[in-house]
Design an enzyme around this catalytic site. Structure first.
Site, PDB file in Angstrom:
ATOM      1  N   ARG A   1       0.832  -1.197  -0.177  1.00 15.98           N
ATOM      2  CA  ARG A   1       0.153  -0.083   0.007  1.00 15.98           C
ATOM      3  C   ARG A   1       0.923   1.317  -0.112  1.00 15.98           C
ATOM      4  O   ARG A   1       0.576   2.065  -0.832  1.00 15.98           O
ATOM      5  CB  ARG A   1      -0.917   0.004   1.143  1.00 15.98           C
ATOM      6  CG  ARG A   1      -1.967   1.107   1.508  1.00 15.98           C
ATOM      7  CD  ARG A   1      -2.529   1.156   2.732  1.00 15.98           C
ATOM      8  NE  ARG A   1      -3.024  -0.247   3.061  1.00 15.98           N
ATOM      9  CZ  ARG A   1      -4.030  -0.847   3.049  1.00 15.98           C
ATOM     10  NH1 ARG A   1      -5.067  -0.395   2.198  1.00 15.98           N
ATOM     11  NH2 ARG A   1      -4.379  -2.061   3.264  1.00 15.98           N
TER      12      ARG A   1
ATOM     13  N   TYR B   1     -14.698  -2.177   3.073  1.00 17.41           N
ATOM     14  CA  TYR B   1     -14.295  -1.793   4.338  1.00 17.41           C
ATOM     15  C   TYR B   1     -14.798  -0.349   4.932  1.00 17.41           C
ATOM     16  O   TYR B   1     -14.443   0.165   5.981  1.00 17.41           O
ATOM     17  CB  TYR B   1     -12.643  -1.543   4.457  1.00 17.41           C
ATOM     18  CG  TYR B   1     -11.820  -2.714   3.938  1.00 17.41           C
ATOM     19  CD1 TYR B   1     -11.779  -3.846   4.246  1.00 17.41           C
ATOM     20  CD2 TYR B   1     -10.943  -2.187   2.850  1.00 17.41           C
ATOM     21  CE1 TYR B   1     -11.084  -4.789   3.933  1.00 17.41           C
ATOM     22  CE2 TYR B   1      -9.964  -3.139   2.338  1.00 17.41           C
ATOM     23  CZ  TYR B   1     -10.124  -4.639   2.888  1.00 17.41           C
ATOM     24  OH  TYR B   1      -9.078  -5.294   2.417  1.00 17.41           O
TER      25      TYR B   1
ATOM     26  N   CYS C   1     -25.772  -3.534  -9.010  1.00 21.44           N
ATOM     27  CA  CYS C   1     -26.907  -3.613  -8.461  1.00 21.44           C
ATOM     28  C   CYS C   1     -26.826  -3.895  -6.866  1.00 21.44           C
ATOM     29  O   CYS C   1     -26.954  -5.010  -6.479  1.00 21.44           O
ATOM     30  CB  CYS C   1     -27.890  -4.498  -8.981  1.00 21.44           C
ATOM     31  SG  CYS C   1     -28.117  -4.093 -10.751  1.00 21.44           S
TER      32      CYS C   1
HETATM   33  C1  LIG Z   1      -1.406  -8.160   1.972  1.00 16.17           C
HETATM   34  C2  LIG Z   1       0.157  -8.486   2.547  1.00 16.17           C
HETATM   35  C3  LIG Z   1       1.233  -7.669   2.388  1.00 16.17           C
HETATM   36  C4  LIG Z   1       1.097  -6.117   1.929  1.00 16.17           C
HETATM   37  O1  LIG Z   1       0.283  -5.127   2.727  1.00 16.17           O
HETATM   38  P1  LIG Z   1       0.179  -3.574   2.713  1.00 16.17           P
HETATM   39  O2  LIG Z   1      -1.110  -3.198   3.593  1.00 16.17           O
HETATM   40  O3  LIG Z   1      -0.246  -3.642   1.168  1.00 16.17           O
HETATM   41  O4  LIG Z   1       1.566  -3.299   2.961  1.00 16.17           O
HETATM   42  C5  LIG Z   1       2.202  -8.015   2.696  1.00 16.17           C
HETATM   43  N1  LIG Z   1       2.456  -9.283   3.410  1.00 16.17           N
HETATM   44  C6  LIG Z   1       1.607 -10.047   3.423  1.00 16.17           C
HETATM   45  C7  LIG Z   1       1.717 -11.598   3.682  1.00 16.17           C
HETATM   46  C8  LIG Z   1       0.440  -9.857   2.970  1.00 16.17           C
HETATM   47  O5  LIG Z   1      -0.700 -10.635   3.089  1.00 16.17           O
END
Ligand SMILES: *Cc1c(COP(=O)(O)O)cnc(C)c1O
Length: 420
Positions: free
Chosen positions: A275, A314, A341
Site C-alpha cells: 500500500r 471496508y 446492483c
Molecule cells: C497484504 C500483505 C502485504 C502487503 O500489505 P500492505 O498493507 O499492502 O502493505 C504484505 N505481506 C503479506 C503477507 C500480505 O498478506
C-alpha cells in the site's frame, strides 16, 4: 483549502480519455519512483534492509519492473503472482513467497524459482518437504496472538488465521534444524494500513526478542527478520503520511539493544509493504454519467466497486477530486455511486463536492494499491484499463480494459447448442 491534490491536469486526463475511455486507473510513475527512493533512503541505515513489494497490491509487471530497478524484491502469495515475478525478471531470493493454505504446485514453483519460502503453518514443514523438498533457507510466519493487538483490517491476531503460535515456532525450527535446513528467517504481519510508526517499532522489538530466545534455545542462527507490510497511507485529507525515518530509527535502536547486545548481528531486516509503495500514486478516473435527486443527491459514475472495492468492503474513505473544479468550494452534499446492483456500490457517502454536472471527470484518490487488483466480474462488470503516466508527461497503456469477448472467453458457447 486545497487538501489533496492530483498530479495531473484535466487537460492531460482529457487527452488520455480521447484514446482510452473511462473508467481507468492511472498511475503516476514520478510519484512512485520518488516515494520508492525516499523509502529506501530512510531505511538505508537499517542493517541489511530490503523491501519486497507486495505484488497483490498492484500486480502489474510494468510497475514491478519500475520497483525492481529501485532494488525492490517481490512478495508473492500465489502461482500467478510467482509467474508475474518470474516474467518480470524477479527470481531467486528476490522473491518472498508468503502464502497460506498453500497448494502443492505453488510450493513446487516457489522452489523452482529459488524463492524464500515463508511458511504459514507448522504442518507445512512436512508438506513442503513431501511435495517439493525442503530448501536450504526457510522462514516461518509468527502469529503473536494475545501478545499483540491488531487493527481494523487485519483483526486481532488471536482471531487471525495466519501463522504459527509461539510454541509452534520453537517446535518448527527445531524440526527444520533436524531436517537439515541451514538458514532461517522469521516473519510476522500484524498491521494493515497502520499510521502509527510506533506499531512497527514495537513489532520489531517483539521479533528481535523472540529471535534471541529461539537462537539461544535451539542453537540456530537467523539470517533475516521480515516485519511484514501494513504501513498505512493518509487516505483522509487530515491524516499525515507515516514518517519512514521514525520507523527506521526505532527499528535500528531496537536492533542495537537486542540483536547486537545478544551478539546476533548481522540480521537482515526486510519489509514487504504494498500500500505505502504505490497506493497514493494511483487514481480511478471516472466520468459522471447521471445526476439523480431522490431522498438524497447522487452522482452516478461510469465506474463501480469492481474498479475499487475498498469503500464497499471496508467502508474506506477515498478522497475525490472533480477535475477542473479543484479550486471551487465543496458546497454540495452527494453520494457518489457506481452502477452495480448493490446498494453498497458507493465511492463516497455524504461527501461535500463542488457542484457536479454530467460529463464531469472525477479522480478517486489512493487507488494505486488494492484497487484494480481487487477487480471482479460480478454483475457483468469488466475490469478497467491501467495507464501509466510517465515523468515526461506521456502515457502508456499497461493493461487494456477487458472486453465482452474476455467475459465470454471462459464459456464454451458452441457447446450450448448441444446441451439439452
Ligand atoms: C497484504 C500483505 C502485504 C502487503 O500489505 P500492505 O498493507 O499492502 O502493505 C504484505 N505481506 C503479506 C503477507 C500480505 O498478506
Amino acid at each position: 483549502m486545497v487538501s489533496k491534490q492530483v498530479p495531473f491536469t484535466k487537460e492531460k486526463i482529457t487527452a488520455i480519455i480521447e484514446k482510452y475511455p473511462t473508467p481507468f486507473h492511472v498511475y503516476d510513475e514520478k510519484g512512485i519512483i520518488e516515494n520508492a527512493r525516499k523509502f529506501k533512503e530512510a531505511f538505508s541505515e537499517v542493517n541489511g534492509f530490503r523491501e519486497y513489494f507486495a505484488v497483490k497490491a498492484l500486480p502489474n509487471p510494468y510497475i514491478m519492473k519500475l520497483l525492481k530497478a529501485e532494488g525492490f524484491g517481490a512478495d508473492c502469495s500465489s502461482l500467478p503472482e510467482l509467474l508475474l515475478a518470474e516474467k518480470t525478471g524477479i527470481v531467486g531470493e528476490d522473491i518472498m513467497f508468503s502464502s497460506n493454505d498453500t497448494p502443492e504446485e505453488e510450493f513446487i514453483k516457489a522452489r523452482d524459482l529459488g524463492a524464500i519460502i515463508n511458511l504459514d503453518d507448522i504442518s507445512h514443514i512436512e508438506y513442503l518437504e513431501e511435495v517439493a523438498g525442503l530448501p536450504e533457507i526457510v522462514c516461518c510466519r509468527y502469529n503473536p496472538g494475545p501478545l499483540k493487538e491488531g487493527n481494523a483490517i487485519i483483526g486481532n491476531p488471536e482471531e487471525a488465521k495466519y501463522g504459527f503460535t509461539r510454541e509452534q515456532l520453537f517446535e518448527g525450527y527445531q524440526m527444520m534444524k533436524e531436517k537439515g535446513v541451514k538458514r532461517f528467517g522469521l516473519h510476522t504481519m500484524v498491521a494493515s494500513n497502520e499510521l502509527d510508526p510506533e506499531y512497527f517499532i514495537e513489532t520489531a522489538k517483539i521479533l528481535f526478542e523472540l529471535i534471541a530466545e529461539l537462537s539461544r534455545d535451539l542453537g540456530i542462527k537467523f539470517e533475516f527478520v521480515n516485519l511484514g507490510g501494513g504501513i498505512g497511507i493518509p487516505y483522509r485529507p487530515e491524516q499525515k503520511p507515516v514518517p519512514y525515518d521514525v520507523i527506521a530509527k526505532g527499528v535500528s535502536k531496537a536492533y542495537d539493544e537486542v540483536i547486537r547486545a545478544n551478539s546476533l548481528h548481522p540480521l537482515k531486516i526486510f519489509l514487504e509493504c504494498g500500500r505505502v509503495i504505490t497506493g497514493p500514486y494511483g487514481y480511478v478516473i471516472t466520468s459522471v454519467r447521471h445526476l439523480k435527486h431522490i431522498y438524497k443527491d447522487y452522482v452516478g459514475t461510469d465506474a463501480c466497486m469492481a474498479n475499487l472495492m475498498r469503500p464497499a468492503l471496508y467502508g474506506a474513505y477515498h478522497h475525490i477530486t472533480v477535475l477542473g473544479k479543484e479550486n471551487e468550494e465543496a458546497t454540495q452534499l452527494y453520494d457518489v455511486t457506481g452502477s452495480l446492483c448493490e446498494n453498497n456500490d458507493k465511492f463516497a457517502i455524504d461527501r461535500f463536492l463542488p457542484e457536479v454536472t454530467r460529463g464531469d471527470i472525477l479522480a478517486i484518490h489512493d487507488a494505486g494499491a488494492h484497487g484494480h487488483a481487487m477487480g471482479f466480474n460480478y454483475n457483468g462488470k469488466l475490469r478497467s484499463a491501467e495507464i501509466l503516466l510517465r515523468p515526461d508527461g506521456s502515457f502508456v497503456l499497461i493493461r487494456r480494459a477487458e472486453t465482452v469477448d474476455d467475459y465470454f472467453a471462459t464459456l464454451d458457447m458452441a457447446g450450448l447448442s448441444k446441451f439439452e
